[in-house]
Motif scaffolding. Structure first.
Motif, PDB file in Angstrom:
ATOM      1  N   TRP A 123     -38.747 140.577 -11.635  1.00 48.38           N
ATOM      2  CA  TRP A 123     -37.896 139.520 -11.087  1.00 48.38           C
ATOM      3  C   TRP A 123     -37.921 139.702  -9.578  1.00 48.38           C
ATOM      4  O   TRP A 123     -37.624 140.775  -9.065  1.00 48.38           O
ATOM      5  CB  TRP A 123     -36.482 139.649 -11.640  1.00 48.38           C
ATOM      6  CG  TRP A 123     -35.502 138.672 -11.067  1.00 48.38           C
ATOM      7  CD1 TRP A 123     -34.593 138.899 -10.076  1.00 48.38           C
ATOM      8  CD2 TRP A 123     -35.327 137.305 -11.451  1.00 48.38           C
ATOM      9  NE1 TRP A 123     -33.873 137.771  -9.819  1.00 48.38           N
ATOM     10  CE2 TRP A 123     -34.299 136.764 -10.647  1.00 48.38           C
ATOM     11  CE3 TRP A 123     -35.944 136.480 -12.400  1.00 48.38           C
ATOM     12  CZ2 TRP A 123     -33.864 135.453 -10.753  1.00 48.38           C
ATOM     13  CZ3 TRP A 123     -35.513 135.168 -12.506  1.00 48.38           C
ATOM     14  CH2 TRP A 123     -34.493 134.667 -11.700  1.00 48.38           C
ATOM     15  N   MET A 164     -31.440 136.400 -13.052  1.00 49.62           N
ATOM     16  CA  MET A 164     -32.056 137.595 -13.611  1.00 49.62           C
ATOM     17  C   MET A 164     -31.464 137.928 -14.982  1.00 49.62           C
ATOM     18  O   MET A 164     -32.187 138.317 -15.910  1.00 49.62           O
ATOM     19  CB  MET A 164     -31.876 138.772 -12.660  1.00 49.62           C
ATOM     20  CG  MET A 164     -32.581 140.035 -13.142  1.00 49.62           C
ATOM     21  SD  MET A 164     -32.430 141.428 -12.015  1.00 49.62           S
ATOM     22  CE  MET A 164     -33.647 142.557 -12.721  1.00 49.62           C
ATOM     23  N   GLN A 213     -31.496 145.769  -8.592  1.00 55.22           N
ATOM     24  CA  GLN A 213     -31.863 145.189  -9.883  1.00 55.22           C
ATOM     25  C   GLN A 213     -31.639 146.151 -11.052  1.00 55.22           C
ATOM     26  O   GLN A 213     -31.490 145.735 -12.196  1.00 55.22           O
ATOM     27  CB  GLN A 213     -33.330 144.760  -9.865  1.00 55.22           C
ATOM     28  CG  GLN A 213     -33.664 143.674  -8.861  1.00 55.22           C
ATOM     29  CD  GLN A 213     -35.148 143.359  -8.843  1.00 55.22           C
ATOM     30  OE1 GLN A 213     -35.988 144.167  -9.250  1.00 55.22           O
ATOM     31  NE2 GLN A 213     -35.494 142.171  -8.375  1.00 55.22           N
TER      32      GLN A 213
END
Length: 328
Positions: free
Chosen positions: A220, A234, A256
């Motif tokens: 992503w 995401m 992330q």
């Protein structure tokens, strides 16, 4: 020819990429300043200019020397993304004794044109190594994307990888590389499954490999906390990753990692049902009501699913009934 996937393959989780030239990464690993870090990839390929490669290799050797001196059991899995089979062999020799902490190599643009060279180099390293040195090939080339060659290419690569099965830890997928072939890019509000061409490529990769290998989802490309609008995008993609059979995801920024970790957790209902299936105590029936009382478990149909859920729950955690994961 089906073989058992090891727990280590699931432990890769969110694989954090960092340019090998980065000089402070060893201290971050040693002092555990990156939460949820299960594995990291030191990149010597796309993230490094050709002219900077010698400097990046020296920086990588320094990083490994520092980590080797402080080796602990709670270190993340360590991988190096190299450029070619020859580069793999040279890096292995360059690392010297510090290569003992290396989990494996990441093989970019893995296809029928270079597979034999990659795998031959991998086997050569393992003939002399004191521990298993794994490979994680990345499927991202045009021969895989092109529908006229895709099926034949995937079957050929599957056969080659099955021949060295104990040395292959994960299959990686290069979503951005596939998008680049067609000049496509998703926004932070969209997900890769909405791009029909790419969705079909990913589905065919899963069809060929996910029965026997852990297959990781594409990266992503949005991150950071200054503008967190990317998070919902995401989370949606992570949910679809899991639904389609991907396990884990490439990460390009530490922000992330918590969302990838959360997406790998399993619900209490799934975990309890998985344990029941793996410890079946019915003497005659091969079906049984599930933990929540609203679905049926079948011993013959849900065995592989149960093994996956049990491993993920043990590694990443179980979400109690009534609690909503932040990644859903």
């Amino acid at each position: 020819m089906s073989q058992e996937i090891t727990e280590l393959a699931y432990h890769v989780g969110g694989l954090l990429y960092t340019p090998a030239i980065q000089k402070d990464i060893a201290e971050k690993i040693i002092h555990k300043t990156i939460p949820y870090l299960t594995s990291t990839a030191f990149c010597l390929e796309d993230s490094i200019l050709d002219s900077a490669l010698p400097e990046a290799e020296q920086a990588l050797c320094h990083t490994f020397s520092r980590l080797y001196a402080e080796t602990r059991e709670d270190f993340p899995l360590l991988f190096i993304r190299i450029r070619s089979a020859e580069h793999m062999l040279r890096l292995w020799n360059l690392l010297g004794e510090t290569a003992r902490i290396l989990t494996g190599f990441i093989l970019p643009k893995f296809d029928s044109a270079n597979a034999d060279a990659w795998l031959s180099a991998l086997q050569e390293i393992n003939r002399n190594a004191e521990h298993t040195v794994y490979a994680m090939p990345i499927l991202e080339s045009r021969a895989i994307a092109d529908m006229s060659t895709r099926q034949q290419e995937l079957k050929l690569l599957y056969d080659k990888l099955m021949a060295v099965y104990p040395l292959i830890l994960n299959i990686r997928t290069g979503g951005n590389d596939f998008c680049n072939l067609y000049g496509l890019r998703r926004s932070e509000e969209e997900n890769i499954y909405q791009i029909g061409i790419i969705r079909d490529i990913l589905a065919d990769i899963l069809n060929q490999f996910s029965s026997d290998f852990v297959v990781s989802a594409p990266v992503w490309e949005y991150f950071g906390m200054d503008n967190p609008s990317w998070i919902s995008g995401m989370q949606k993609e992570l949910s679809l990753d899991r639904l389609n059979g991907f396990i884990g995801k490439t990460a390009i920024h530490p922000t992330q990692l918590p969302f990838i970790w959360e997406s790998l957790k399993v619900s209490e209902e799934d975990y309890r049902d998985a344990c029941r299936i793996l410890n079946w105590n019915e003497s005659q029936k091969a079906v049984q009501k599930g933990f929540g009382g609203s679905r049926m478990n079948e011993l013959k149909c849900h065995g592989k699913w149960a093994k996956r859920i049990k491993i993920l729950g043990d590694l990443y955690g179980v979400i109690p009934k009534g609690v909503l994961s932040i990644a859903l």
